[in-house]
Design a protein around this motif. Structure first.
Motif, PDB file in Angstrom:
ATOM      1  N   ASP A 138       6.060 -10.372   0.876  1.00 47.54           N
ATOM      2  CA  ASP A 138       5.731 -10.816  -0.472  1.00 47.54           C
ATOM      3  C   ASP A 138       5.565  -9.573  -1.332  1.00 47.54           C
ATOM      4  N   PRO A 139       6.463  -9.326  -2.303  1.00 50.24           N
ATOM      5  CA  PRO A 139       6.366  -8.088  -3.076  1.00 50.24           C
ATOM      6  C   PRO A 139       5.073  -7.964  -3.874  1.00 50.24           C
ATOM      7  N   THR A 140       4.439  -9.103  -4.192  1.00 44.85           N
ATOM      8  CA  THR A 140       3.201  -9.046  -4.961  1.00 44.85           C
ATOM      9  C   THR A 140       2.072  -8.465  -4.134  1.00 44.85           C
ATOM     10  N   THR A 141       1.954  -8.922  -2.893  1.00 47.67           N
ATOM     11  CA  THR A 141       0.876  -8.447  -2.015  1.00 47.67           C
ATOM     12  C   THR A 141       1.322  -7.315  -1.104  1.00 47.67           C
ATOM     13  N   HIS A 148       6.838 -18.475   3.698  1.00 45.86           N
ATOM     14  CA  HIS A 148       8.268 -18.591   3.436  1.00 45.86           C
ATOM     15  C   HIS A 148       8.828 -19.742   4.274  1.00 45.86           C
ATOM     16  N   PRO A 149       9.692 -20.569   3.693  1.00 49.14           N
ATOM     17  CA  PRO A 149      10.203 -21.739   4.436  1.00 49.14           C
ATOM     18  C   PRO A 149      10.838 -21.395   5.780  1.00 49.14           C
ATOM     19  N   ARG A 199       5.855  -5.238  12.865  1.00 51.02           N
ATOM     20  CA  ARG A 199       4.721  -5.797  13.612  1.00 51.02           C
ATOM     21  C   ARG A 199       4.103  -6.964  12.846  1.00 51.02           C
ATOM     22  N   ASP A 200       3.915  -6.794  11.544  1.00 49.23           N
ATOM     23  CA  ASP A 200       3.320  -7.864  10.751  1.00 49.23           C
ATOM     24  C   ASP A 200       4.193  -9.114  10.763  1.00 49.23           C
ATOM     25  N   ALA A 201       5.517  -8.919  10.708  1.00 45.92           N
ATOM     26  CA  ALA A 201       6.420 -10.065  10.699  1.00 45.92           C
ATOM     27  C   ALA A 201       6.401 -10.809  12.036  1.00 45.92           C
ATOM     28  N   ARG A 450       5.940  -9.526 -11.415  1.00 39.86           N
ATOM     29  CA  ARG A 450       4.899  -8.954 -10.546  1.00 39.86           C
ATOM     30  C   ARG A 450       5.450  -8.575  -9.175  1.00 39.86           C
ATOM     31  N   THR A 451       6.497  -9.267  -8.733  1.00 42.53           N
ATOM     32  CA  THR A 451       7.065  -8.936  -7.431  1.00 42.53           C
ATOM     33  C   THR A 451       7.762  -7.582  -7.446  1.00 42.53           C
ATOM     34  N   VAL A 452       8.062  -7.071  -8.627  1.00 40.44           N
ATOM     35  CA  VAL A 452       8.686  -5.759  -8.762  1.00 40.44           C
ATOM     36  C   VAL A 452       7.672  -4.727  -9.235  1.00 40.44           C
TER      37      VAL A 452
END
Length: 488
Positions: A138-141, A148-149, A199-201, A450-452
């Motif tokens: 998530d580019p925002t966080t 995500h679906p 790792r997070d993914a 915000r994602t950018v």
């Protein structure tokens, strides 16, 4: 001549061949994502290592998780998984056949064949090149997005995953249940902290269906960080024609520059190939190398891409030969990027910039400006925005970086200055075109992505500079705007 094991001895003598018996190779690495970069980078390093008579039990098995990957599988399997790699410099052309991959698993919707291969005890490393945007961040966080679906679907049906991370989770679960030591997961994608992101993914995907397994993965699986580098254009008719000049009938040849670099954390519990023997740097300071490369090289690509495109340049070396684009590149790099980059043992920031200048100017590689402009919505927050934030924090100039952002906005309007169409060049192209149009009268509309940009729209200093440059681009054009910046 069709590329195959039995035809290697009949190829043009100018083509370098694998310096080892491919029949002696055995599987050790599953690699997901058989694009040009992998075949010009990791596969070449392993080819060199095998040519030294070392570590023949670490051969690659290719894999993919998307339906289009089946086309690459068909192409490579039809030529015994051999790849044509052509190194291009200003003075020479060096073709070689790379033989470090020995198989390519079947591409299936729920990834059964891939999971089976990763479960094989001989698999000790699973490596990835699934693009910068393939990690569900998530580019925002700037963290993994479990909503995500695709990820939600893998959480609901972990036995039939559709993403590479769901497949890794399924394979690790099977190995754990069987008492088989787990493999190392090695990202080779061009993203900051790629091992940590991976790792997070993986743990985030596992947590949706099995929190205990997620905890076990987080505690027991190695995810080394790495930095990878080699300029590798997309394959088209030119590249296929170049291979044909050497008598090679290869539908998927790879061209690349001579330079390559790979920096890795040495964190491989189940062992690894002796890649230090062929030039790989093992260090605990990967982030220093990564920062230098991403800020100077990848940020530099963005600097020349949109300015070059709007001035009519089609190739990277053409843009570097354009007086305004090259001067823009040098000024932004020297005054706004280099001050926030640290030296590494091999390079000072200034010396690295000289290397990048030379590499971008290579007239033989024919890297297209359109490729460099691709997917700005994913690349800008990784390659440009961090330098903006550092400059604002330090109180130094961000004028050139603001102009680069305005050039991206202007490019996304979808028309060149002569009125001709810019074909869609971003997964979010329609939205970007709408925002670019809105930004003509309200520049903040662009920065509110915000994602950018995160909170940069609220930074009055940056917002004002961006607005001024964007207005100049629309009223005066790219050439006059760059001239104004360079005279300042």
């Amino acid at each position: 001549m069709k590329l195959a094991n039995e035809t290697l001895g009949e190829l043009d003598k100018r083509v370098a061949l694998p310096a080892y018996d491919r029949k002696a190779l055995s599987h050790g690495i599953v690699h997901v994502g058989l694009g040009n970069f992998h075949r010009a980078h990791q596969a070449v390093y392993l080819d060199d290592l095998f040519g030294r008579g070392l570590d023949h039990d670490w051969a690659l098995t290719g894999a993919g998780v998307r339906a289009p990957d089946a086309r690459m599988r068909d192409a490579l399997r039809s030529q015994d998984c051999l790849s044509t790699v052509i190194e291009l410099s200003a003075s020479s052309t060096s073709p070689r056949i790379v033989g470090s991959m020995i198989d390519y698993v079947e591409v299936a919707e729920t990834n059964g064949p891939l999971i089976a291969k990763m479960t094989d005890p001989a698999t000790r490393i699973v490596s990835l090149t699934v693009t910068e945007g393939g990690y569900y961040v998530d580019p925002t966080t700037e963290t993994f997005d479990p909503t995500h679906p695709d990820i939600v679907a893998d959480g609901a049906k972990p036995e039939a995953p559709r993403t590479v991370f769901g497949a890794i989770v399924a394979a690790l679960r099977a190995r754990k249940d069987a008492g088989t030591p787990p493999f190392t997961v090695m990202s080779c994608d061009n993203i900051p902290g790629n091992g940590d992101v991976t790792r997070d993914a993986v743990t985030g995907t596992a947590r949706l269906s099995d929190p205990a397994l997620a905890d076990w993965i987080g505690s027991n699986i190695a995810f080394p960080n790495s930095m990878v580098d080699r300029i590798t254009p997309a394959t088209g008719d030119r590249e296929r024609a170049l291979a044909a000049e050497y008598g090679l009938d290869d539908p998927v040849p790879v061209t690349c520059e001579p330079f390559r670099q790979w920096v890795l954390e040495d964190n491989f519990p189940q062992g690894r190939p002796r890649l230090e023997e062929v030039g790989v740097t093992f260090t605990d300071k990967v982030h220093e190398y990564e920062r230098m490369k991403i800020r100077i090289l990848n940020g530099g690509h963005a600097i020349i891409a949109y300015s070059g495109a709007l001035l009519g340049c089609e190739l990277a070396d053409e843009a570097m030969a354009h007086p305004l684009v090259h001067a823009f590149f040098r000024k932004v790099e020297e005054t706004e990027v280099l001050p926030h980059v640290h030296a590494v043992p091999e390079f000072t920031p200034a010396a690295y910039l000289e290397l990048i200048d030379e590499r971008f100017s290579n007239p033989a590689v024919k890297d297209t400006i359109r490729r460099l402009c691709l997917d700005g919505s994913n690349r800008q927050p990784k390659f440009i925005v961090p330098s903006i934030l550092d400059g604002l924090k330090a109180g130094t100039s961000v004028e050139g970086l603001a102009l680069e952002s305005a050039l991206w906005c202007r490019y996304c309007a979808g028309q060149f200055e002569d009125g001709s169409t810019i074909e869609p060049n971003d997964p979010n192209w329609s939205r970007l075109t709408e925002l670019s149009d809105a930004a003509k009268s309200r520049p903040g509309a662009w920065l509110e992505q915000r994602t950018v940009y995160g909170d940069l729209a609220r930074n009055e200093t940056f917002a004002a500079v961006f607005a001024d440059w964007l207005d100049r681009l629309w009223t005066s054009g790219t050439q006059a705007t760059l001239e104004t910046y360079l005279k300042a």
